[in-house]
Design a protein around this motif. Structure first.
Motif, PDB file in Angstrom:
ATOM      1  N   THR B  52      -1.700  33.016   4.065  1.00 44.19           N
ATOM      2  CA  THR B  52      -0.373  32.612   3.579  1.00 44.19           C
ATOM      3  C   THR B  52       0.079  31.347   4.313  1.00 44.19           C
ATOM      4  OG1 THR B  52       0.632  34.101   5.177  1.00 44.19           O
ATOM      5  CG2 THR B  52       0.389  34.934   2.924  1.00 44.19           C
ATOM      6  N   SER B 418      10.534  28.707 -12.022  1.00 41.44           N
ATOM      7  CA  SER B 418       9.927  27.420 -11.648  1.00 41.44           C
ATOM      8  C   SER B 418       8.646  27.190 -12.447  1.00 41.44           C
ATOM      9  CB  SER B 418       9.635  27.404 -10.150  1.00 41.44           C
ATOM     10  OG  SER B 418       8.712  28.421  -9.848  1.00 41.44           O
ATOM     11  N   ASN B 419       8.101  28.275 -12.962  1.00 39.21           N
ATOM     12  CA  ASN B 419       6.860  28.160 -13.738  1.00 39.21           C
ATOM     13  C   ASN B 419       7.113  27.438 -15.062  1.00 39.21           C
ATOM     14  OD1 ASN B 419       4.233  28.602 -14.430  1.00 39.21           O
ATOM     15  ND2 ASN B 419       4.255  30.653 -13.555  1.00 39.21           N
ATOM     16  N   PHE B 470       9.414  37.888 -12.231  1.00 41.85           N
ATOM     17  CA  PHE B 470       9.563  37.306 -10.895  1.00 41.85           C
ATOM     18  C   PHE B 470       8.389  37.626  -9.977  1.00 41.85           C
ATOM     19  CE2 PHE B 470      13.779  37.329 -12.741  1.00 41.85           C
ATOM     20  CZ  PHE B 470      14.066  35.979 -12.648  1.00 41.85           C
ATOM     21  N   ALA B 471       7.976  38.918  -9.955  1.00 39.00           N
ATOM     22  CA  ALA B 471       6.822  39.242  -9.107  1.00 39.00           C
ATOM     23  C   ALA B 471       5.590  38.518  -9.658  1.00 39.00           C
ATOM     24  CB  ALA B 471       6.595  40.735  -9.061  1.00 39.00           C
ATOM     25  N   GLU B 473       5.546  35.784 -11.321  1.00 36.91           N
ATOM     26  CA  GLU B 473       5.699  34.361 -10.976  1.00 36.91           C
ATOM     27  C   GLU B 473       5.326  34.113  -9.518  1.00 36.91           C
ATOM     28  OE1 GLU B 473       7.423  31.464 -12.256  1.00 36.91           O
ATOM     29  OE2 GLU B 473       8.692  30.770 -10.626  1.00 36.91           O
ATOM     30  N   LEU B 474       5.847  34.986  -8.628  1.00 35.65           N
ATOM     31  CA  LEU B 474       5.550  34.816  -7.199  1.00 35.65           C
ATOM     32  C   LEU B 474       4.048  34.949  -6.941  1.00 35.65           C
ATOM     33  CD1 LEU B 474       8.453  36.773  -5.454  1.00 35.65           C
ATOM     34  CD2 LEU B 474       7.986  34.320  -5.358  1.00 35.65           C
ATOM     35  N   PHE B 475       3.449  35.914  -7.609  1.00 37.32           N
ATOM     36  CA  PHE B 475       2.028  36.158  -7.421  1.00 37.32           C
ATOM     37  C   PHE B 475       1.215  34.965  -7.930  1.00 37.32           C
ATOM     38  CE2 PHE B 475      -1.959  38.634  -8.200  1.00 37.32           C
ATOM     39  CZ  PHE B 475      -2.139  39.044  -6.886  1.00 37.32           C
ATOM     40  N   ILE B 477       2.236  31.878  -8.020  1.00 40.39           N
ATOM     41  CA  ILE B 477       2.382  30.783  -7.042  1.00 40.39           C
ATOM     42  C   ILE B 477       1.525  31.072  -5.808  1.00 40.39           C
ATOM     43  CG2 ILE B 477       4.044  29.626  -5.508  1.00 40.39           C
ATOM     44  CD1 ILE B 477       6.138  30.189  -7.774  1.00 40.39           C
ATOM     45  N   PHE B 478       1.440  32.363  -5.456  1.00 30.50           N
ATOM     46  CA  PHE B 478       0.643  32.736  -4.281  1.00 30.50           C
ATOM     47  C   PHE B 478      -0.848  32.444  -4.521  1.00 30.50           C
ATOM     48  CE2 PHE B 478      -1.922  35.968  -2.064  1.00 30.50           C
ATOM     49  CZ  PHE B 478      -1.604  35.656  -0.748  1.00 30.50           C
TER      50      PHE B 478
END
Lengths: 434, 577
Positions: B52, B418-419, B470-471, B473-475, B477-478
């Protein structure tokens, strides 16, 4: 030059003389085995030590692997099978084979004629002339002898063509594969295990210098024969009922793959040698394993076996690893050799490549089927099962270790770094172009 | 930070030690496997945390020898995707090890099983950390072989090893296409190293023609990605290479758990690993989407017609894998990973529970006792208090999301993520489908009038939608931190708007039909259908129950090939030895 001559003759004479001396112990099997094993190991050490004096670089790995396989089949031979003529024959053939590998021109050809003549004799001793297998062996190898004699009086393209035909009976190319298949199916003892490796090694050695000199049209015919061989052997392997028959037909599939690569514009010699050595070693191991079964149970009909995994665990582990190697799984030499062949710069994504991949799939089908039929299921309650002994385990394990070494050893360590560039004409229609 | 090679080394050493110590330790050897997986899991978790903050780890173990022989170019490439996979593989493997310790007690071949289990874990770990396509292909093949040996654990049972063989053959077929793809990639771009391969594929435009005269032109990258996709199809049980999966139910339950939670996901991993390559070919992505959608439909339909619980689970996995592949086909690569982690965990627990149930049923014929939920589900809804409120709530909230999806797809409003907008629409679409399934399940379990049920339905909708949006999206980006990378995939995979609308509307019609059917069923009413619809229904039922007769087709094909071989051998090639 003088030293090379002397040492090569030493390598030829040692096994032949040793085999002749061993004949005196033929009624004492344990002493005989110890003598022949010592002789095979001595020969192996001699090849290793004297490899520096060998002129042709391609003959070093082939001589080494041939001597090694002789030592391994002698080590793994089942003691109960009598008489032990096959052991003497293995050693004499090794001597003659080394004579061909280590000598140029007429002398080398003379040794090869000796090999053909001895093989015809062995086949005639095993089965009479009325047998179809004997007719194939005598017919093809008799013709090969005549062709080699004929080559003495020829020059140029004709000579190469004649020699090519003679060698194609050793490295089996459809439809000249009959003698090879007959010998693997018909002979007894450890001879099929040895010949599975021995004959293609001689053939490949003879062919490598001849192939670049052949007219382009011949290579097209070779490609066609290789593709036909792959298809026919793949189909025929499906309907065989006995272990040697399945192995022999599948062997033809693999040798046809090698022929397919040899028919290309540029021959990748290291890859060809690794592939052929690995294939022949895997086949040698499988034939040796089937010899252990025949020594114990007398028959090699696939329907007779089953459930060996529970009663012969040592055999099962080694046999399944050999199957794994033979069907082209990593990290064994067969996979490495095939990948090295396929990834050679001269290979293109053509229709023939697709057929070769298809044959690879057939091999993947036949080998696990063979494994399932012998190892899985329930054992026959009427049979007395006996697992492999120390010598047999050692022989099969060594074959597997060498297959692993062939899979991961750098080419330079194996002493093979050369490749042959053929003349510059293009191949037939490729499947793709850029 | 510990050396990442240790993650691989521990399971490998366990695989070697277990058979060596089995004669002395007996069944205690299982502890070696459990210990190794625990260490690997701990180290994998540390690696995820490390990544990370730091760039990907690249290690070549034998750099000087790699130039001599490609097989010695073994190394590790651990980016965030690999790290997540390391945790998943070691986690599932640890659970399976712990479960098997008791489950397989007194079984013959106990040590062999644990050794193979550790070895397949090692192969999976090597697969997910492969630095190039060639090493990945090597372990891809090995996994097939090891799974075959694990599935054929009971070597005396004919059906077991027959199914294991079927699995092996299907995998080998996929491997050949994969190999052809690797071969083509090497010949077109001269490298198999991932970053170089992706760079060359992006910068070199190569067109191939299948036949002389420039007939059937195809982009090089499309040909490569499609060939490799066939490999993924075989491992992830995509139509028509899906038949092996439902037949493997005779294998040991822990193997089923490992297979359904780990091995079948390797297709999804492969597509993710090669996402930059797939991102260059919209044709490949669209075909992948269509095939995934078709497999989902077939898997779900076949599951409904099976009368064997384990086979139903098998078809459920096929459908889920289709769903995962469909997500990849829409460019939502990270979502596919998110999906198969969730699916893997619940399917593993389902299989391991199934194993326990089978064990307890053997011990007590009255077991298992039906649960309260099962009793409720077995009753027709009509016998309970039908609530218009609950039905209406369910129906309406299932229709909200497609409306938002369609409006967002037509740019009527923008979802504040943001995606890229297209990605948000995709997330919304999958969130809708999943939440609708959950809402219908809640309704079927408890349709009684209660604000609690209404609350549960709305909570399910909100939770799932927000998790996806959201999760997800976060994933994304991760996993794909490079700016614009994931947006690029969504763009490449974008379906024509009309086609997307068509998919949404078809799904909507199906959802609405379910609600109408539930309503009629609850009211004890019968929906009148023309007789040809009933006949068609019956025909489809029989067709799906018989798995589209594909088994028969393959059997027939095999038999015909053997007959042809026999005919050739006896009639035309009798003269050959």
């Amino acid at each position: 030059m003088e030293a090379s001559f002397t040492f090569s003759q030493l390598l030829v004479i040692t096994p032949i003389l040793g085999a002749c001396l061993g004949f005196f112990f033929r009624k004492k099997p344990k002493i005989l085995m110890a003598w022949l094993q010592a002789l095979a190991i001595l020969e192996l050490i001699l090849v290793f030590i004297l490899s520096g004096f060998i002129k042709a670089p391609t003959s070093i790995p082939l001589a080494f692997i041939m001597t090694l396989s002789a030592a391994l089949v002698i080590l793994g031979r089942h003691l109960d099978i009598k008489p032990a003529y096959d052991l003497f024959e293995v050693l004499v053939l090794t001597g003659l084979g080394l004579g061909f590998l280590l000598n140029d021109n007429h002398l080398g050809s003379g040794f090869l004629i000796g090999v053909f003549a001895l093989l015809i004799t062995i086949q005639l001793r095993t089965e009479d002339f009325s047998n179809r297998r004997t007719r194939w062996v005598s017919g093809l190898y008799g013709a090969a002898i005549l062709l080699i004699i004929l080559s003495f009086s020829l020059t140029g393209a004709n000579k190469h063509l004649v020699l090519f035909l003679a060698y194609a009976t050793l490295l089996p190319l459809f439809p000249l594969h009959g003698a090879y298949i007959s010998l693997l199916n018909g002979l007894s003892g450890v001879l099929p295990a040895f010949l599975a490796l021995y004959l293609p090694a001689l053939g490949l050695y003879g062919l490598l210098p001849v192939l670049p000199l052949l007219p382009p049209g011949v290579r097209q015919i070779v490609l066609l024969c290789a593709i036909l061989g792959v298809i026919i052997a793949s189909l025929r392997s499906l309907v065989q009922a006995r272990i040697p028959q399945v192995l022999a037909q599948t062997a033809l599939v693999f040798w046809s793959i090698l022929w397919w690569s040899l028919s290309h514009l540029e021959i990748n010699i290291p890859a060809s040698i690794i592939f052929s050595s690995a294939i022949s070693l895997a086949l040698c191991g499988l034939f040796l394993a089937s010899h252990e079964l025949k020594g114990r149970y007398g028959d090699l009909n696939l329907d007779c076996f089953g459930g060996l995994v529970s009663v012969m665990p040592r055999f099962s582990i080694l046999f399944s690893l050999l199957i794994m190697a033979a069907m082209g799984l990593p990290f064994f030499g067969v996979f490495s050799g095939f990948i090295a062949l396929a990834f050679s710069p001269s290979m293109a994504f053509s229709w023939s490549f697709i057929i070769i991949l298809g044959s690879w799939f057939f091999a993947s089908w036949r080998f696990p089927t063979l494994m399932q039929k012998t190892l899985f299921g329930k054992p026959n309650p009427g049979w007395v099962y006996r697992d492999l002994g120390f010598r047999e385990v050692a022989a099969l394990s060594l074959i597997l270790i060498i297959l692993l070494i062939l899979g991961i050893a750098p080419y330079s360590l194996l002493g093979i770094e050369h490749s042959v560039h053929l003349s510059s004409e293009t191949m037939g229609a490729a499947l793709w172009n850029r | 930070m510990p050396h990442p090679i240790l993650i691989l080394l521990f399971p490998f050493l366990a695989a070697l030690l277990i058979p060596l110590l089995s004669s002395r330790w007996g069944e205690k050897v299982a502890i070696i496997g459990i210990f190794a997986q625990t260490v690997s899991l701990t180290l994998s978790t540390i690696i995820v945390y490390d990544l990370t903050q730091n760039p990907p780890i690249k290690i070549t173990l034998l750099p000087s020898l790699a130039t001599l022989n490609p097989f010695l170019g073994f190394g590790l490439y651990i980016d965030r995707l690999s790290a997540v996979m390391l945790v998943l593989v070691t986690g599932v493997s640890l659970i399976v090890h712990i479960y098997s310790k008791t489950y397989l007690q007194q079984e013959a071949g106990y040590a062999r099983f644990f050794s193979l289990l550790s070895l397949i874990t090692f192969a999976l770990l090597c697969l997910v950390t492969s630095p190039n396509l060639f090493i990945l292909f090597i372990f891809w093949q090995l996994i097939g072989w090891l799974l075959y040996l694990l599935l054929a654990f009971n070597t005396a049972h004919h059906e077991t090893y027959r199914a294991a063989f079927k699995t092996l053959i299907t995998f080998r077929l996929g491997d050949l296409f994969f190999l052809a793809g690797v071969f083509l990639a090497y010949h077109l771009y001269g490298t198999l190293d991932f970053p170089l391969l992706f760079e060359k594929a992006a910068t070199t435009d190569i067109t191939l023609s299948l036949f002389p005269g420039d007939l059937f032109k195809i982009k090089g990258v499309t040909a490569i990605s499609l060939l490799i996709f066939v490999g993924a199809m075989s491992k992830s049980a995509q139509f028509p290479l899906h038949l092996w999966l439902p037949d493997t139910m005779f294998g040991p339950t822990p193997v089923s758990a490992l297979m359904h939670a780990g091995i079948v996901n390797s297709g999804g991993f492969l597509l993710n690993r090669l996402a930059p390559l797939y991102g260059l070919s919209s044709v490949s992505l669209n075909l992948i989407f269509i095939l995934g959608a078709f497999t989902t439909f077939l898997g779900a339909s076949m599951m409904l017609t099976q009368n064997d619980v384990k086979k139903m689970l098998g078809y459920s996995t096929i459908a889920q894998m289709g769903y995962m592949i469909m997500e990849c086909g829409l460019g939502a690569f990270a979502l596919a990973i998110f999906h198969f982690i969730a699916h893997g965990l619940f399917k593993a627990s389902l299989f391991l529970s199934a194993g326990s149930v089978i064990h307890s049923t053997r011990a007590d014929p009255k077991s298992p006792k039906p649960s309260k939920t099962a009793q409720i589900l077995s009753e027709p809804i009509a016998t309970k208090d039908f609530s218009r409120l609950i039905w209406f709530t369910g129906f309406i909230i299932t229709l909200i999301l497609p409306l938002i999806t369609l409006l967002a797809a037509h740019d009527v409003f923008h979802i504040p993520l943001s995606n890229e907008a297209h990605g948000a629409v995709i997330f919304l679409f999958f969130g809708w489908v999943t939440s609708s399934q959950a809402i219908i399940s809640i309704y079927r379990m408890n349709a009684a009038a209660s604000w609690k049920v209404v609350g549960a339905m709305i909570s399910a909708l909100v939770l799932i939608t927000f998790t996806y949006l959201f999760a997800g999206e976060l994933f994304t980006i991760f996993l794909y931190p490079k700016p614009g990378e994931s947006a690029f995939y969504f763009e490449t995979a974008a379906l024509p708007t009309l086609l997307f609308d068509f998919f949404v509307i078809i799904t909507l019609i199906m959802m609405t039909s379910v609600w109408v059917f539930l309503y009629a069923n609850a009211r004890g009413q019968h929906i009148l259908m023309p007789s040809w619809v009933d006949r068609l229904k019956e025909k489809f039922y029989v067709l799906f129950m018989n798995r589209l007769y594909l088994d028969f087709f393959y059997q027939r094909l095999t038999r015909n090939v053997i007959q042809l071989a026999q005919k050739l051998d006896k009639k035309y090639l009798f003269w050959l030895p």
